[in-house]
Structures are given as C-alpha cells and as structure tokens.
Design a protein around this motif. Structure first.
Motif, PDB file in Angstrom:
ATOM      1  N   SER A  95       0.851  -1.193   0.000  1.00 19.01           N
ATOM      2  CA  SER A  95       0.000   0.000   0.000  1.00 19.01           C
ATOM      3  C   SER A  95       0.884   1.239   0.000  1.00 19.01           C
ATOM      4  CB  SER A  95      -0.929   0.010   1.221  1.00 19.01           C
ATOM      5  OG  SER A  95      -1.789  -1.096   1.197  1.00 19.01           O
ATOM      6  N   ILE A  96       1.175   1.724  -1.163  1.00 23.62           N
ATOM      7  CA  ILE A  96       2.056   2.879  -1.311  1.00 23.62           C
ATOM      8  C   ILE A  96       1.224   4.110  -1.650  1.00 23.62           C
ATOM      9  CG2 ILE A  96       4.050   3.800  -2.524  1.00 23.62           C
ATOM     10  CD1 ILE A  96       4.669   1.379  -0.827  1.00 23.62           C
ATOM     11  N   GLU A  97       1.563   5.199  -0.985  1.00 19.91           N
ATOM     12  CA  GLU A  97       0.782   6.423  -1.166  1.00 19.91           C
ATOM     13  C   GLU A  97       1.279   7.248  -2.338  1.00 19.91           C
ATOM     14  OE1 GLU A  97      -0.323   7.233   3.539  1.00 19.91           O
ATOM     15  OE2 GLU A  97       1.167   8.467   2.516  1.00 19.91           O
ATOM     16  N   LEU A  98       0.344   7.814  -3.062  1.00 20.89           N
ATOM     17  CA  LEU A  98       0.647   8.767  -4.122  1.00 20.89           C
ATOM     18  C   LEU A  98      -0.215   9.997  -3.888  1.00 20.89           C
ATOM     19  CD1 LEU A  98       2.136   9.376  -6.812  1.00 20.89           C
ATOM     20  CD2 LEU A  98       0.121   8.468  -7.979  1.00 20.89           C
ATOM     21  N   ILE A  99       0.435  11.116  -3.585  1.00 22.42           N
ATOM     22  CA  ILE A  99      -0.288  12.362  -3.336  1.00 22.42           C
ATOM     23  C   ILE A  99      -0.590  13.037  -4.666  1.00 22.42           C
ATOM     24  CG2 ILE A  99      -0.117  14.667  -2.337  1.00 22.42           C
ATOM     25  CD1 ILE A  99       1.519  13.459  -0.083  1.00 22.42           C
ATOM     26  N   ILE A 100      -1.857  13.396  -4.869  1.00 23.88           N
ATOM     27  CA  ILE A 100      -2.286  14.018  -6.118  1.00 23.88           C
ATOM     28  C   ILE A 100      -2.438  15.522  -5.911  1.00 23.88           C
ATOM     29  CG2 ILE A 100      -4.056  14.068  -7.917  1.00 23.88           C
ATOM     30  CD1 ILE A 100      -4.763  11.212  -7.147  1.00 23.88           C
ATOM     31  N   PRO A 101      -1.612  16.333  -6.556  1.00 21.49           N
ATOM     32  CA  PRO A 101      -1.728  17.787  -6.419  1.00 21.49           C
ATOM     33  C   PRO A 101      -3.100  18.295  -6.852  1.00 21.49           C
ATOM     34  CG  PRO A 101       0.331  17.179  -7.492  1.00 21.49           C
ATOM     35  CD  PRO A 101      -0.508  15.937  -7.434  1.00 21.49           C
ATOM     36  N   PHE A 102      -3.599  19.343  -6.197  1.00 23.90           N
ATOM     37  CA  PHE A 102      -4.864  20.002  -6.511  1.00 23.90           C
ATOM     38  C   PHE A 102      -6.096  19.149  -6.193  1.00 23.90           C
ATOM     39  CE2 PHE A 102      -1.864  21.869  -9.606  1.00 23.90           C
ATOM     40  CZ  PHE A 102      -1.961  23.191  -9.224  1.00 23.90           C
ATOM     41  N   TYR A 103      -5.894  17.966  -5.609  1.00 27.30           N
ATOM     42  CA  TYR A 103      -7.047  17.080  -5.505  1.00 27.30           C
ATOM     43  C   TYR A 103      -7.542  16.890  -4.075  1.00 27.30           C
ATOM     44  CZ  TYR A 103      -9.918  12.880  -5.892  1.00 27.30           C
ATOM     45  OH  TYR A 103     -10.934  11.981  -5.810  1.00 27.30           O
ATOM     46  N   THR A 104      -6.835  16.142  -3.273  1.00 24.69           N
ATOM     47  CA  THR A 104      -7.366  15.796  -1.957  1.00 24.69           C
ATOM     48  C   THR A 104      -6.243  15.538  -0.984  1.00 24.69           C
ATOM     49  OG1 THR A 104      -8.673  14.183  -0.703  1.00 24.69           O
ATOM     50  CG2 THR A 104      -7.516  13.362  -2.633  1.00 24.69           C
ATOM     51  N   SER A 105      -6.550  15.640   0.297  1.00 27.85           N
ATOM     52  CA  SER A 105      -5.563  15.350   1.334  1.00 27.85           C
ATOM     53  C   SER A 105      -5.437  13.862   1.592  1.00 27.85           C
ATOM     54  CB  SER A 105      -5.939  16.072   2.635  1.00 27.85           C
ATOM     55  OG  SER A 105      -7.222  15.652   3.064  1.00 27.85           O
ATOM     56  N   ILE A 106      -6.304  13.050   0.988  1.00 26.89           N
ATOM     57  CA  ILE A 106      -6.244  11.596   1.164  1.00 26.89           C
ATOM     58  C   ILE A 106      -5.389  11.006   0.050  1.00 26.89           C
ATOM     59  CG2 ILE A 106      -7.574   9.462   1.281  1.00 26.89           C
ATOM     60  CD1 ILE A 106      -9.972  11.135   2.162  1.00 26.89           C
ATOM     61  N   PRO A 107      -4.224  10.413   0.381  1.00 29.48           N
ATOM     62  CA  PRO A 107      -3.348   9.866  -0.664  1.00 29.48           C
ATOM     63  C   PRO A 107      -3.997   8.696  -1.398  1.00 29.48           C
ATOM     64  CG  PRO A 107      -2.194  10.096   1.451  1.00 29.48           C
ATOM     65  CD  PRO A 107      -3.656  10.273   1.726  1.00 29.48           C
ATOM     66  N   LEU A 108      -3.620   8.517  -2.639  1.00 26.13           N
ATOM     67  CA  LEU A 108      -4.117   7.416  -3.450  1.00 26.13           C
ATOM     68  C   LEU A 108      -3.246   6.193  -3.239  1.00 26.13           C
ATOM     69  CD1 LEU A 108      -6.064   6.508  -5.781  1.00 26.13           C
ATOM     70  CD2 LEU A 108      -4.269   7.260  -7.358  1.00 26.13           C
ATOM     71  N   LYS A 109      -3.873   5.034  -2.980  1.00 23.46           N
ATOM     72  CA  LYS A 109      -3.140   3.787  -2.811  1.00 23.46           C
ATOM     73  C   LYS A 109      -3.018   3.105  -4.181  1.00 23.46           C
ATOM     74  CE  LYS A 109      -3.367   4.236   1.744  1.00 23.46           C
ATOM     75  NZ  LYS A 109      -2.213   4.471   2.600  1.00 23.46           N
ATOM     76  N   ILE A 110      -1.784   2.917  -4.639  1.00 25.09           N
ATOM     77  CA  ILE A 110      -1.620   2.312  -5.966  1.00 25.09           C
ATOM     78  C   ILE A 110      -0.820   1.008  -5.916  1.00 25.09           C
ATOM     79  CG2 ILE A 110      -1.874   4.469  -7.223  1.00 25.09           C
ATOM     80  CD1 ILE A 110       1.148   4.620  -7.397  1.00 25.09           C
ATOM     81  N   ASN A 111      -0.603   0.500  -4.708  1.00 32.16           N
ATOM     82  CA  ASN A 111      -0.005  -0.823  -4.526  1.00 32.16           C
ATOM     83  C   ASN A 111       1.329  -0.978  -5.254  1.00 32.16           C
ATOM     84  OD1 ASN A 111      -2.245  -1.530  -2.953  1.00 32.16           O
ATOM     85  ND2 ASN A 111      -3.428  -1.976  -4.789  1.00 32.16           N
ATOM     86  N   TYR A 112       1.565  -2.137  -5.826  1.00 34.27           N
ATOM     87  CA  TYR A 112       2.884  -2.426  -6.381  1.00 34.27           C
ATOM     88  C   TYR A 112       3.190  -1.673  -7.677  1.00 34.27           C
ATOM     89  CZ  TYR A 112       3.497  -6.104  -2.940  1.00 34.27           C
ATOM     90  OH  TYR A 112       3.642  -6.781  -1.762  1.00 34.27           O
ATOM     91  N   PHE A 113       2.181  -1.069  -8.286  1.00 36.58           N
ATOM     92  CA  PHE A 113       2.433  -0.241  -9.465  1.00 36.58           C
ATOM     93  C   PHE A 113       3.391   0.898  -9.124  1.00 36.58           C
ATOM     94  CE2 PHE A 113       1.308   3.594 -11.917  1.00 36.58           C
ATOM     95  CZ  PHE A 113       1.684   3.158 -13.180  1.00 36.58           C
ATOM     96  N   TYR A 114       3.413   1.255  -7.851  1.00 35.41           N
ATOM     97  CA  TYR A 114       4.268   2.337  -7.397  1.00 35.41           C
ATOM     98  C   TYR A 114       5.743   2.033  -7.657  1.00 35.41           C
ATOM     99  CZ  TYR A 114       5.367   6.414  -4.553  1.00 35.41           C
ATOM    100  OH  TYR A 114       5.798   7.637  -4.133  1.00 35.41           O
ATOM    101  N   ILE A 115       6.108   0.761  -7.614  1.00 33.76           N
ATOM    102  CA  ILE A 115       7.493   0.383  -7.862  1.00 33.76           C
ATOM    103  C   ILE A 115       7.887   0.716  -9.300  1.00 33.76           C
ATOM    104  CG2 ILE A 115       9.097  -1.563  -7.967  1.00 33.76           C
ATOM    105  CD1 ILE A 115       7.471  -2.846  -5.700  1.00 33.76           C
ATOM    106  N   PHE A 116       6.990   0.439 -10.250  1.00 33.89           N
ATOM    107  CA  PHE A 116       7.255   0.776 -11.651  1.00 33.89           C
ATOM    108  C   PHE A 116       7.298   2.290 -11.840  1.00 33.89           C
ATOM    109  CE2 PHE A 116       5.287  -3.437 -11.758  1.00 33.89           C
ATOM    110  CZ  PHE A 116       6.215  -4.138 -12.515  1.00 33.89           C
ATOM    111  N   LEU A 117       6.391   2.990 -11.165  1.00 34.02           N
ATOM    112  CA  LEU A 117       6.388   4.440 -11.232  1.00 34.02           C
ATOM    113  C   LEU A 117       7.707   5.003 -10.703  1.00 34.02           C
ATOM    114  CD1 LEU A 117       4.893   7.153 -11.697  1.00 34.02           C
ATOM    115  CD2 LEU A 117       4.012   6.948  -9.364  1.00 34.02           C
ATOM    116  N   SER A 118       8.201   4.430  -9.626  1.00 39.50           N
ATOM    117  CA  SER A 118       9.454   4.883  -9.024  1.00 39.50           C
ATOM    118  C   SER A 118      10.608   4.785 -10.006  1.00 39.50           C
ATOM    119  CB  SER A 118       9.777   4.044  -7.781  1.00 39.50           C
ATOM    120  OG  SER A 118       8.753   4.160  -6.819  1.00 39.50           O
ATOM    121  N   TYR A 119      10.648   3.688 -10.742  1.00 39.57           N
ATOM    122  CA  TYR A 119      11.709   3.490 -11.728  1.00 39.57           C
ATOM    123  C   TYR A 119      11.664   4.585 -12.795  1.00 39.57           C
ATOM    124  CZ  TYR A 119      13.948   1.675 -15.925  1.00 39.57           C
ATOM    125  OH  TYR A 119      14.717   1.559 -17.047  1.00 39.57           O
TER     126      TYR A 119
END
Length: 358
Positions: A152-176
């Motif tokens: 459960s990895i958090e992704l903060i979305i600018p202009f949207y909400t204070s609740i981070p989006l959970k994007i799970n293991y896709f976050y690892i690919f995004l990190s790369y």
C-alpha cells in the motif's frame, strides 16, 4: 559530522535544522567558488573540452574549447556539505547520495568516451540505460524492502485531496520511471549555458520546503504533504544542492566557462527523482519540472513524427535548439525558461494547499 562536534562541544545550535540548511547551502556554494577555477584550469590543460554536434546550431561551434564534466565539482560540493551537516544515521540521505554517486559515475564514463573518441555519442544508449536502470532498481528495492506495508504505497495528487491514493505495487514501476526519466530529462535540457541548473535549484528549493515541514504530522495534514520522521533531513541535502547549483551557475552562466556534462546532469536529475519518491511528491515533480518534461516530449515527438511522416515537427530537438535556429539568442531562451520554471514552482507550491481552499 556536525552531530559528532556537538557531542563533544555541546553546541545545540549546530543541530538545529534551520542552521544546518543555511550552512549546508553556503558551504557547498563556497566550495564550488573555491575549487571551480582550479578544475576549469585543470580540464583546459587536459583538453577535456565539450564535444559539439556538427548538425547543431552554428553558434555552438565556438564552444569547442569550453571544458566539460563540471558536474564533478557539483558532486564534490554536495557530498562534502551533506556529510558535514546531515544526520548520517538517516537512511534517506544515503539513498540520495547513492544515486548521485552512481549516476555521476555513469555520466563520467559517458563524458570520457565522448572526449576520447571525439564524438557526441558517448556510451551506447542501451548500455547507459542498463546501468541507470540497475542502480535505480537496487535503490527502489532497498527503499520498499524496509517499508512495513509495501503493498500500500501512497501517491499524493496535487490540486485534488488530502487523502493519498493507494496504488499498490504499481508504485514500484512508477518509481523506476521517475528516477530514470528525470535523470534523462535533465540531461536533454542541459544544452544551453545555465539552462538546466536554474530549474534544478528551484525544484530543490520546493522540495526543501516540503521536507522541512514533513516531520510535523499536523502540518502535513494541513498542506497535503506525506508525514515521515526521516524526510525533514532531506531539506539539508536540498540546501546543499541549491548552494552547489548557485556555485556552478557562477561559472556556467552565459558565456559558460564550463559545462556540467553528463556527470552533472544525470546525477542531479537522479537526485531530484529519488527525493520526490521519498517525499511522495512524484506528481509535484512533474509540475515543477515541467521544463524537463517539455524538453523530453519534444524529443519523443520529433522522433515519432519523423518515423511516421518522415517530417520534423521542430527544426531541431530538444526544443531549445528549435528556438535557437529560429533566431532567438541563447541568453534570451535561457532566461525565459528560467521564468517558466519559477512560475511552475509557484503553481506546484500552490497545489499543496488548493484542496483546502487557500
């Protein structure tokens, strides 16, 4: 180092983060001012000159005698300042330093091959991407292997909400893609005197502010920043990058006395990428680093359009060369890109609070 001094002298002011940010910035700045002339002189004697593309703007041909690999003293000043003022028990600091040194080494080899064989090719693209990827994957593995709930990895979305989006293991690919993409984006942008370094300074300032407030859980909820006990130490490292960038700009502003080369652009781009990951501000980097995104997209679009239609969208890519060929002066293009970077920084900072109506 500063914590070791405090242990024996008991000067608590040395450990205050505001003190360490300021002195980290000033130290890296003055290190560059001090060692810069010596490195420039040394590279001139060794004939470590920038290799200019023969198919580029005509005005660039007079830069053949300008030394390159100025990123060497950028890395030296950042690392020394970081080791002096950062809490070295903080793992976040070592992640960033690992990227800076690893990517810097790849860039150094790339620059060396260009100079040795007197062409602008350097390392083969696949070979360079392979080693950039290996280092990025190793660092990402170390980061997420230490997380208690890596699914459960958090992704903060600018202009949207204070609740981070959970994007799970896709976050690892995004990190790369964030680390490798930002590194190459800075590399593509570094084509005019002073063009790339100012956006780096501005983005580092933005991330430094976020890191400074990130260890206060109440403030994090208020301004849409991910809370972490460790991340505020990154503000000291960002101070080192800002100071080093300003010190390098002293010699890199038009007409440049030295270029940063791939050793500088790859390492600084990688550093911004990993800092954005540690702060959970990957999408904010996309906003504040819009100049790098714009430059990268211009290259991608140029290649794709030429393969499909056998025509060029721009007179030359990256796009700053397009404007050069159209007749705009190099300083004019650079300053305008700086202005755009500053506006993007303000938009990025605004996005942290816009969701709460301020």
């Amino acid at each position: 180092m500063i914590f070791l001094i405090n242990k024996y002298l008991n000067f608590k002011i040395f450990t205050f983060i505001s003190f360490r940010i300021l002195f980290s910035l000033l130290t890296s700045f003055f290190i560059n001012l001090f060692i810069g002339p010596y490195i420039i002189s040394c590279f001139k004697k060794l004939q470590k000159f920038q290799i200019i593309r023969t198919d580029g703007p005509i005005g660039h041909l007079n830069k053949n005698n300008t030394p390159t690999m100025g990123g060497v003293f950028i890395i030296i000043s950042i690392c020394l300042s970081t080791l002096l003022y950062c809490n070295l028990n903080n793992t976040y600091i070592w992640y960033v330093l690992a990227i800076i040194l690893g990517y810097g080494l790849i860039g150094l080899l790339d620059d060396y091959k260009k100079i040795k064989f007197n062409n602008s090719t350097g390392l083969k693209i696949l070979y360079k991407f392979f080693w950039l990827s290996i280092i990025a994957i190793l660092i990402i593995y170390l980061i997420y292997s230490k997380k208690e709930n890596s699914a459960s990895i958090e992704l903060i979305i600018p202009f949207y909400t204070s609740i981070p989006l959970k994007i799970n293991y896709f976050y690892i690919f995004l990190s790369y893609f964030v680390i490798v993409g930002t590194s190459n984006g800075v590399n593509l942008t570094d084509g005019l005197d002073g063009l790339a370094i100012m956006p780096i300074i501005l983005i580092s300032f933005g991330f430094g502010l976020i890191a400074f407030f990130s260890s206060d859980i109440n403030l994090c909820n208020y301004i849409n920043v991910s809370y972490s006990e460790q991340s505020n130490e990154l503000s000291v490292l960002c101070g080192a990058i800002i100071g080093s960038g300003l010190g390098f700009l002293w010699f890199n502003t038009y007409p440049a006395q030295i270029f940063m080369g791939d050793v500088g652009s790859l390492s600084l781009g990688g550093a911004l990428g990993i800092i954005s990951l540690l702060l959970h501000q990957e999408l904010l980097l996309l906003i504040m680093g819009g100049v790098f995104v714009f430059e990268t997209l211009s290259v991608i679009l140029q290649i794709l359009y030429f393969k499909i239609r056998k025509k060029r969208i721009f007179k030359m890519a990256p796009i700053h060369h397009h404007y050069e060929i159209k007749g705009l002066s190099e300083p004019l293009i650079t300053i305008r890109f700086w202005i755009i970077s500053f506006i993007l920084l303000l938009i990025g900072m605004l996005s942290l609070r816009i969701h709460n109506g301020i």
